[in-house]
Design a protein around this motif. Structure first.
Motif, PDB file in Angstrom:
ATOM      1  N   PRO A 174      33.116  45.686  51.679  1.00 26.85           N
ATOM      2  CA  PRO A 174      32.188  46.087  50.609  1.00 26.85           C
ATOM      3  C   PRO A 174      32.630  45.492  49.273  1.00 26.85           C
ATOM      4  O   PRO A 174      33.800  45.159  49.077  1.00 26.85           O
ATOM      5  CB  PRO A 174      32.328  47.614  50.576  1.00 26.85           C
ATOM      6  CG  PRO A 174      32.955  47.995  51.867  1.00 26.85           C
ATOM      7  CD  PRO A 174      33.806  46.843  52.275  1.00 26.85           C
ATOM      8  N   TRP A 175      31.691  45.398  48.340  1.00 26.16           N
ATOM      9  CA  TRP A 175      32.038  44.911  47.002  1.00 26.16           C
ATOM     10  C   TRP A 175      32.397  46.056  46.062  1.00 26.16           C
ATOM     11  O   TRP A 175      32.878  45.824  44.972  1.00 26.16           O
ATOM     12  CB  TRP A 175      30.863  44.119  46.424  1.00 26.16           C
ATOM     13  CG  TRP A 175      30.578  42.857  47.170  1.00 26.16           C
ATOM     14  CD1 TRP A 175      31.428  42.178  47.985  1.00 26.16           C
ATOM     15  CD2 TRP A 175      29.354  42.113  47.165  1.00 26.16           C
ATOM     16  NE1 TRP A 175      30.822  41.063  48.503  1.00 26.16           N
ATOM     17  CE2 TRP A 175      29.530  40.998  48.012  1.00 26.16           C
ATOM     18  CE3 TRP A 175      28.119  42.293  46.543  1.00 26.16           C
ATOM     19  CZ2 TRP A 175      28.541  40.065  48.241  1.00 26.16           C
ATOM     20  CZ3 TRP A 175      27.126  41.360  46.772  1.00 26.16           C
ATOM     21  CH2 TRP A 175      27.331  40.256  47.604  1.00 26.16           C
ATOM     22  N   ASN A 176      32.102  47.259  46.479  1.00 27.59           N
ATOM     23  CA  ASN A 176      32.455  48.422  45.670  1.00 27.59           C
ATOM     24  C   ASN A 176      33.868  48.866  46.043  1.00 27.59           C
ATOM     25  O   ASN A 176      34.101  49.348  47.151  1.00 27.59           O
ATOM     26  CB  ASN A 176      31.459  49.558  45.934  1.00 27.59           C
ATOM     27  CG  ASN A 176      31.705  50.772  45.051  1.00 27.59           C
ATOM     28  OD1 ASN A 176      32.810  50.975  44.549  1.00 27.59           O
ATOM     29  ND2 ASN A 176      30.689  51.593  44.892  1.00 27.59           N
ATOM     30  N   PRO A 177      34.850  48.730  45.135  1.00 24.79           N
ATOM     31  CA  PRO A 177      36.249  49.058  45.460  1.00 24.79           C
ATOM     32  C   PRO A 177      36.422  50.491  45.942  1.00 24.79           C
ATOM     33  O   PRO A 177      37.282  50.771  46.772  1.00 24.79           O
ATOM     34  CB  PRO A 177      36.985  48.830  44.136  1.00 24.79           C
ATOM     35  CG  PRO A 177      36.108  47.932  43.337  1.00 24.79           C
ATOM     36  CD  PRO A 177      34.707  48.250  43.747  1.00 24.79           C
ATOM     37  N   GLN A 178      35.601  51.398  45.433  1.00 20.60           N
ATOM     38  CA  GLN A 178      35.767  52.795  45.827  1.00 20.60           C
ATOM     39  C   GLN A 178      35.373  53.019  47.293  1.00 20.60           C
ATOM     40  O   GLN A 178      35.931  53.886  47.965  1.00 20.60           O
ATOM     41  CB  GLN A 178      34.959  53.695  44.898  1.00 20.60           C
ATOM     42  CG  GLN A 178      35.598  53.760  43.519  1.00 20.60           C
ATOM     43  CD  GLN A 178      34.760  54.489  42.502  1.00 20.60           C
ATOM     44  OE1 GLN A 178      33.538  54.540  42.625  1.00 20.60           O
ATOM     45  NE2 GLN A 178      35.390  55.029  41.487  1.00 20.60           N
ATOM     46  N   ALA A 210      47.908  53.738  45.234  1.00 22.52           N
ATOM     47  CA  ALA A 210      48.253  52.921  44.074  1.00 22.52           C
ATOM     48  C   ALA A 210      47.027  52.492  43.287  1.00 22.52           C
ATOM     49  O   ALA A 210      47.115  52.180  42.107  1.00 22.52           O
ATOM     50  CB  ALA A 210      49.035  51.687  44.526  1.00 22.52           C
ATOM     51  N   SER A 211      45.870  52.484  43.932  1.00 21.14           N
ATOM     52  CA  SER A 211      44.660  52.008  43.264  1.00 21.14           C
ATOM     53  C   SER A 211      43.975  53.085  42.436  1.00 21.14           C
ATOM     54  O   SER A 211      42.987  52.826  41.770  1.00 21.14           O
ATOM     55  CB  SER A 211      43.667  51.511  44.317  1.00 21.14           C
ATOM     56  OG  SER A 211      43.358  52.574  45.202  1.00 21.14           O
ATOM     57  N   ASP A 212      44.502  54.293  42.469  1.00 19.84           N
ATOM     58  CA  ASP A 212      43.798  55.431  41.859  1.00 19.84           C
ATOM     59  C   ASP A 212      43.485  55.234  40.387  1.00 19.84           C
ATOM     60  O   ASP A 212      42.365  55.461  39.939  1.00 19.84           O
ATOM     61  CB  ASP A 212      44.652  56.691  42.031  1.00 19.84           C
ATOM     62  CG  ASP A 212      44.045  57.883  41.337  1.00 19.84           C
ATOM     63  OD1 ASP A 212      42.971  58.312  41.784  1.00 19.84           O
ATOM     64  OD2 ASP A 212      44.602  58.340  40.342  1.00 19.84           O
ATOM     65  N   ASP A 254      28.469  49.497  38.919  1.00 13.02           N
ATOM     66  CA  ASP A 254      28.334  48.401  37.961  1.00 13.02           C
ATOM     67  C   ASP A 254      29.102  47.171  38.420  1.00 13.02           C
ATOM     68  O   ASP A 254      28.635  46.037  38.295  1.00 13.02           O
ATOM     69  CB  ASP A 254      28.828  48.837  36.576  1.00 13.02           C
ATOM     70  CG  ASP A 254      27.851  49.775  35.889  1.00 13.02           C
ATOM     71  OD1 ASP A 254      26.654  49.719  36.247  1.00 13.02           O
ATOM     72  OD2 ASP A 254      28.266  50.553  35.025  1.00 13.02           O
ATOM     73  N   PHE A 255      30.301  47.397  38.962  1.00 18.24           N
ATOM     74  CA  PHE A 255      31.112  46.288  39.463  1.00 18.24           C
ATOM     75  C   PHE A 255      30.383  45.595  40.609  1.00 18.24           C
ATOM     76  O   PHE A 255      30.301  44.369  40.669  1.00 18.24           O
ATOM     77  CB  PHE A 255      32.468  46.820  39.923  1.00 18.24           C
ATOM     78  CG  PHE A 255      33.374  45.757  40.484  1.00 18.24           C
ATOM     79  CD1 PHE A 255      34.074  44.908  39.647  1.00 18.24           C
ATOM     80  CD2 PHE A 255      33.519  45.598  41.856  1.00 18.24           C
ATOM     81  CE1 PHE A 255      34.907  43.918  40.168  1.00 18.24           C
ATOM     82  CE2 PHE A 255      34.334  44.621  42.383  1.00 18.24           C
ATOM     83  CZ  PHE A 255      35.035  43.777  41.528  1.00 18.24           C
ATOM     84  N   PHE A 273      42.555  45.409  41.853  1.00 16.01           N
ATOM     85  CA  PHE A 273      42.417  46.800  42.259  1.00 16.01           C
ATOM     86  C   PHE A 273      43.539  47.287  43.168  1.00 16.01           C
ATOM     87  O   PHE A 273      43.628  48.472  43.462  1.00 16.01           O
ATOM     88  CB  PHE A 273      41.058  47.011  42.937  1.00 16.01           C
ATOM     89  CG  PHE A 273      39.903  46.841  42.000  1.00 16.01           C
ATOM     90  CD1 PHE A 273      39.606  47.800  41.057  1.00 16.01           C
ATOM     91  CD2 PHE A 273      39.123  45.693  42.024  1.00 16.01           C
ATOM     92  CE1 PHE A 273      38.554  47.645  40.176  1.00 16.01           C
ATOM     93  CE2 PHE A 273      38.069  45.522  41.151  1.00 16.01           C
ATOM     94  CZ  PHE A 273      37.782  46.494  40.222  1.00 16.01           C
ATOM     95  N   LYS A 274      44.375  46.345  43.633  1.00 13.37           N
ATOM     96  CA  LYS A 274      45.568  46.692  44.426  1.00 13.37           C
ATOM     97  C   LYS A 274      45.228  47.632  45.585  1.00 13.37           C
ATOM     98  O   LYS A 274      45.847  48.671  45.787  1.00 13.37           O
ATOM     99  CB  LYS A 274      46.631  47.330  43.522  1.00 13.37           C
ATOM    100  CG  LYS A 274      47.103  46.425  42.386  1.00 13.37           C
ATOM    101  CD  LYS A 274      48.166  47.122  41.551  1.00 13.37           C
ATOM    102  CE  LYS A 274      48.719  46.196  40.484  1.00 13.37           C
ATOM    103  NZ  LYS A 274      47.736  45.803  39.483  1.00 13.37           N
ATOM    104  N   LEU A 275      44.221  47.236  46.348  1.00  9.00           N
ATOM    105  CA  LEU A 275      43.714  48.126  47.392  1.00  9.00           C
ATOM    106  C   LEU A 275      44.473  48.027  48.711  1.00  9.00           C
ATOM    107  O   LEU A 275      44.442  48.962  49.502  1.00  9.00           O
ATOM    108  CB  LEU A 275      42.240  47.815  47.661  1.00  9.00           C
ATOM    109  CG  LEU A 275      41.246  48.230  46.584  1.00  9.00           C
ATOM    110  CD1 LEU A 275      39.921  47.530  46.803  1.00  9.00           C
ATOM    111  CD2 LEU A 275      41.056  49.723  46.593  1.00  9.00           C
TER     112      LEU A 275
END
Length: 969
Positions: A533-537, A588-590, A601-602, A579-581
């Motif tokens: 996905p492009w959404n990091p969350q 760590a990405s929190d 938006d990202f 984003f260090k996912l």
């Protein structure tokens, strides 16, 4: 241990008494009732949120990975047990199912997700307000809460939990529509905000979050800025910290490492180059999507559908083929828009959710609209050409025999399993794809004979209606027939069946995004992002299914990278480096994820680059600009401020948690033992018991009028050094707990049992090796009377008071008297309490009652003082803000008067005096507002005083439980 009816009655009351708000053992029953391990910081956080009955709520800001959901679950459980069941959870839409599942799995709390479809159906069925639910916790998304503000406001909520609350951090801005709508709808309700990132870019965000809980913690925005915008001033800094401490609590991972084990992430990148035809298909469809006018895409949704087409295109040729057919059919048959949407959603399950998120965000980057194009002869010709193009793209996709990325999946799995073997972890892999067609393709590919995974692969998606899943579900229902594992919800039960099968039988689960919501797979530690996905969350949520609290091993994350695609390479670089996912310590990405808000938006920015840029150079330039914009939002200054403002000294925190842990653990052990003993007593003759593993089976239902499962049952009582989650529970076993219907029913029966005054002979254990105070009373006898005292003021509190004297007149205090009921006893003859002892007991009860009332009054007085001090500080803040404005007017008027004196032109002088007069009028208005503000403050205090006066009308109730004549031998 042999209990009497008197033991059972005492223990039943002791197990169900209501404790004061600040009692460390307030949550013992909730902890025993839940399938969660005891972690002291979570109990501490729950107690913090409950600490004052006058409080409007709290911000729980523990670092990621510390289980804020569990903290909220404990709070919700306690409310539920106290019959405060108007409960609401507002969460990001992609976390709603997770909340729903965790509330049931961990806390046995029923909940309902409200969304447009279910809400509208309920309205159609005649329900006046669907938020007004009986016996269910309501869960909804931020956007839904905003849209239904009117309905939300009408419910008298006992408590509202707001998850990922940093999304509301800009509520102090009028432009923050969602934040202000939610704040307005819930202004008078108690709220608990959950966020690991309460402060990200500006100190004003803390002001915003705190104002959602309580508008009277700080004054207005102007006064807050004037006092706290320059925190270099130690006095201002200390004042702000002091003001925040009653409303915000934060614990760090390093402070609780004694209790929680954290694992790492390891990233594996599987690179591939597409075949010639795969690249050709990508280029053709990509060029098509960049055309100025497209007739096939629904009006007003071009950007959204374009995003989905690009995701399907990157997934597999099988995924894009079906959608290309649907687009061609739409043009040929004039298929209505909603049917087209259904076809897209049948493959891309997140369609509805992404549509909701994208349309709820400000959409500034609209593509050219095709509504203005008239169907001229030329347009009809263009439509025919577009149909031919779409069919040719589809034919090309259908004629690609295999996908290079899919072939690389075998290599990636081998690498992943090799790493798991090194780590000693289970051979389990969770593969994520964004397309159901790709999911089916991968299932068939991996299940082929000779590939190594035949019969070891299962699917997991939004419907789970394939033949294999249905077979697994039927077998699971048969296996758990007659147990509490079956909830009665086919959707939830089928999900549970598939998770159990993955844990016990399968090697690979291929999941769509549906598996990123609401299931916990700590037994698996290999996550494969087949599509990224492009959404990091969303990525973090996927990995979080496995890499979460309770994971015993380091987690391996495999990602695929198309080396021929410049944009794909840059997206991966951002997700990995920025984003260090994919590697490092859990969570760590929190900080970074919190700083980008919803992530939509990202995702839109990425989609725009894919759509606008037509060559590698423009792609590089666009990503360079995006990366520049994404420079660390969290500066060192903000990080330092956050630490000093919100965090307490490590040693202090650790020592407090250690002491609380020992106290709570000890009390929980006693609580569990007492529940077990009462259960054994009441079900004697009805059940077979195994003391070794705290298990029993009902042979006969003690409550024939009620539907009670026959069992087996088991109390999750960990052994020394063991956690609750590590206790082995056979599949057919019901988890027995204080909140279980059987336990609740028998506790009521014990409390209501008739216990006339009798002689009880207690036996001190002959093999007792440790001396106890009870030893002093061996050979003695006396009288004992138990009463329940209930005090109702701000809250309701129960106390068991025991009046106890020996025959020679020695008074035994209440706490020690309770220990008698830890001894075996036998019942003797009925007896009558002597008259002089009855009067003596009356004196004891009166004194004890007065002491309890005084303690209650003192504690409530402290709560009241805190509220009054808060209002006084708010009043001072308001004055500061207004006085600052008046001072600014004074300075400007003085300057204008000086300038006017120097003017030679009479006309200019008159004009200047007019302006001065206007300023003086505004200054007068401000002075009047200052006086009015004082009146408002006084009015607010009066309201508080009136409320406190009403609630301070302490009602004290007493109830005699039983009287015994005792003898200790």
């Amino acid at each position: 241990m042999n209990l009497t009816a008197y033991h059972a009655k005492f223990l039943a009351y002791d197990l169900t008494i209501r404790k004061p708000a600040n009692d460390i053992n307030k949550f013992t029953a909730s902890l025993q009732d839940a399938q969660v391990d005891l972690n002291p910081h979570q109990v501490d956080a729950a107690l913090f949120a409950f600490k004052s009955p006058l409080s409007n709520g709290a911000i729980l800001a523990d670092e990621v990975g510390l289980g804020k959901t569990i903290e909220a679950g404990i709070i919700l459980s306690q409310n539920w047990a106290e019959k405060k069941q108007r409960l609401l959870i507002i969460a990001p839409s992609n976390l709603r199912k997770q909340w729903n599942q965790e509330l049931m799995d961990k806390f046995f709390l029923p909940s309902v997700i409200l969304e447009a479809k279910s809400f509208n159906q309920m309205i159609k069925d005649g329900v006046a307000n669907p938020f007004n639910q009986e016996n269910k916790i309501v869960i909804c998304s931020y956007h839904f809460a905003r849209n239904k503000e009117f309905y939300l406001k009408k419910v008298t909520w006992d408590l509202v939990i707001i998850d990922e609350a940093h999304r509301l951090r800009n509520v102090y801005k009028a432009s923050n529509k969602i934040g202000n709508a939610i704040k307005n709808a819930l202004s008078e309700r108690k709220k608990v905000l959950l966020t690991a990132t309460p402060l990200q870019n500006s100190i004003l965000e803390l002001y915003g979050l705190v104002s959602i809980i309580d508008d009277y913690v700080f004054g207005d925005l102007k006064s807050f800025k004037s006092q706290f915008s320059r925190l270099a001033d130690k006095e201002n800094f200390d004042t702000l910290r002091e003001r925040l401490q009653p409303v915000c609590q934060r614990t760090l991972r390093r402070q609780v490492k004694e209790y929680i084990n954290y694992t790492n992430r390891y990233a594996i990148v599987e690179e591939f180059f597409p075949s010639e035809n795969e690249q050709k298909l990508y280029d053709l469809v990509s060029d098509y999507l960049q055309r100025d006018v497209l007739f096939a895409l629904p009006v007003g949704q071009r950007q959204l559908i374009t995003l989905i087409l690009r995701k399907l295109l990157a997934s597999s040729s099988y995924a894009i083929s079906g959608t290309l057919s649907a687009l061609a059919n739409r043009l040929e048959d004039k298929i209505s828009e909603h049917i087209f949407e259904e076809r897209v959603e049948s493959d891309y399950e997140l369609f509805d959710e992404i549509k909701d998120e994208w349309t709820a965000e400000a959409d500034e980057d609209n593509f050219p609209d095709n509504t203005a194009v008239e169907l001229s002869d030329e347009a009809v010709a263009q439509i025919k050409d577009e149909i031919n193009d779409l069919k040719s793209f589809r034919d090309l996709a259908d004629n690609i025999p295999f996908n290079t990325k899919a072939e690389k999946l075998f290599t990636a799995l081998n690498k992943g399993f090799e790493k798991l073997s090194e780590l000693g972890a289970n051979k389990k892999a969770l593969i994520f794809t964004e397309s159901k067609r790709t999911q089916e393709y991968l299932f068939n590919l991996l299940s082929e004979p000779g590939k190594g995974y035949e019969g070891e692969v299962i699917l997991f998606n939004g419907t789970n209606n394939d033949k294999n899943s249905n077979n697994i579900y039927r077998n699971w229902l048969e296996k758990h027939k007659g147990t509490d594992r079956i909830t009665g919800s086919p959707t939830a039960d089928k999900r549970a069946a598939l998770v159990d099968y993955f844990r016990d039988e399968a090697t690979i689960m291929i999941a769509t995004e549906a598996a990123a919501e609401g299931i916990n797979l700590q037994f698996c530690s290999l996550v494969v992002n087949y599509d990224l996905p492009w959404n990091p969350q969303r990525i973090e949520q996927r990995i979080g299914r496995c890499h979460r609290y309770g994971q015993l091993y380091d987690v391996v994350v495999v990602n695929f990278l198309n080396k021929a695609n410049a944009a794909d390479k840059r997206v991966y670089e951002l997700l990995d480096k920025k984003f260090k996912l994919f590697d490092g310590v859990f969570g760590a990405s929190d900080e970074v994820l919190g700083s980008i808000g919803s992530g939509i938006d990202f995702e839109k920015r990425i989609a725009k680059i894919y759509n606008d840029c037509r060559d590698p150079a423009s792609i590089e330039q666009a990503f360079d600009e995006l990366q520049d914009e994404l420079k660390d939002d969290i500066t060192e200054r903000i990080e330092d401020t956050k630490k000093r403002l919100l965090e307490n000294i490590d040693e202090e925190v650790r020592e407090k948690l250690r002491i609380d842990y020992e106290k709570t653990k000890g009390y929980l052990n006693i609580f569990e033992r007492n529940l077990w003993e009462v259960t054994k007593y009441y079900l004697n003759g009805h059940a077979s018991f195994s003391n070794e593993n705290y298990a029993f089976t009902l042979n006969k239902n003690p409550f024939p009028a009620e539907n009670i499962h026959p069992g087996p049952y088991m109390v999750l009582k960990p052994k020394e050094g063991q956690k609750k989650s590590e206790v082995y529970v056979p599949d057919d076993t019901n988890i027995y707990r204080v909140g279980h219907p059987l336990a609740q029913r028998l506790l009521i029966a014990c409390k209501n049992s008739i216990t006339v005054a009798k002689e009880l002979v207690f036996e001190y254990p002959k093999n007792q090796t440790v001396s106890t105070p009870l030893e002093n009373f061996i050979g003695k006898q006396g009288w004992m009377q138990l009463s329940l005292i209930t005090i109702s003021a701000f809250d309701e509190e129960d106390y068991i008071v025991i009046a106890n004297t020996t025959d020679d007149g020695e008074v035994i205090e209440s706490g020690l008297s309770a220990r008698f009921f830890s001894l075996t006893a036998t019942e003797g003859e009925e007896c009558n309490l002597p008259y002089h002892t009855k009067n003596h007991f009356k004196e004891i009860f009166i004194n004890e009652q007065e002491n309890l009332v005084e303690k209650n009054t003192k504690r409530n007085r402290e709560f009241f003082d805190v509220e009054i001090e808060k209002l006084d500080q708010w009043a001072d803040d308001m004055k500061i803000g207004l006085q600052k404005e008046i001072e600014d007017f004074d300075a400007e008027i003085k300057l204008r008067k000086a300038e006017a004196k120097k003017m030679l032109n009479l006309e200019e002088k008159v004009k200047a005096q007019r302006q001065i007069k206007d300023l003086e009028k505004k200054r007068g208005d401000k002075r009047r507002i200052l006086y009015e503000a004082q009146d408002e403050i006084d009015e607010k205090k009066e309201t508080l005083l009136s409320d406190v006066e009403k609630r301070l009308q302490q009602k004290v109730g007493t109830k005699e439980l039983f009287t015994i004549k005792w003898k200790l031998i």
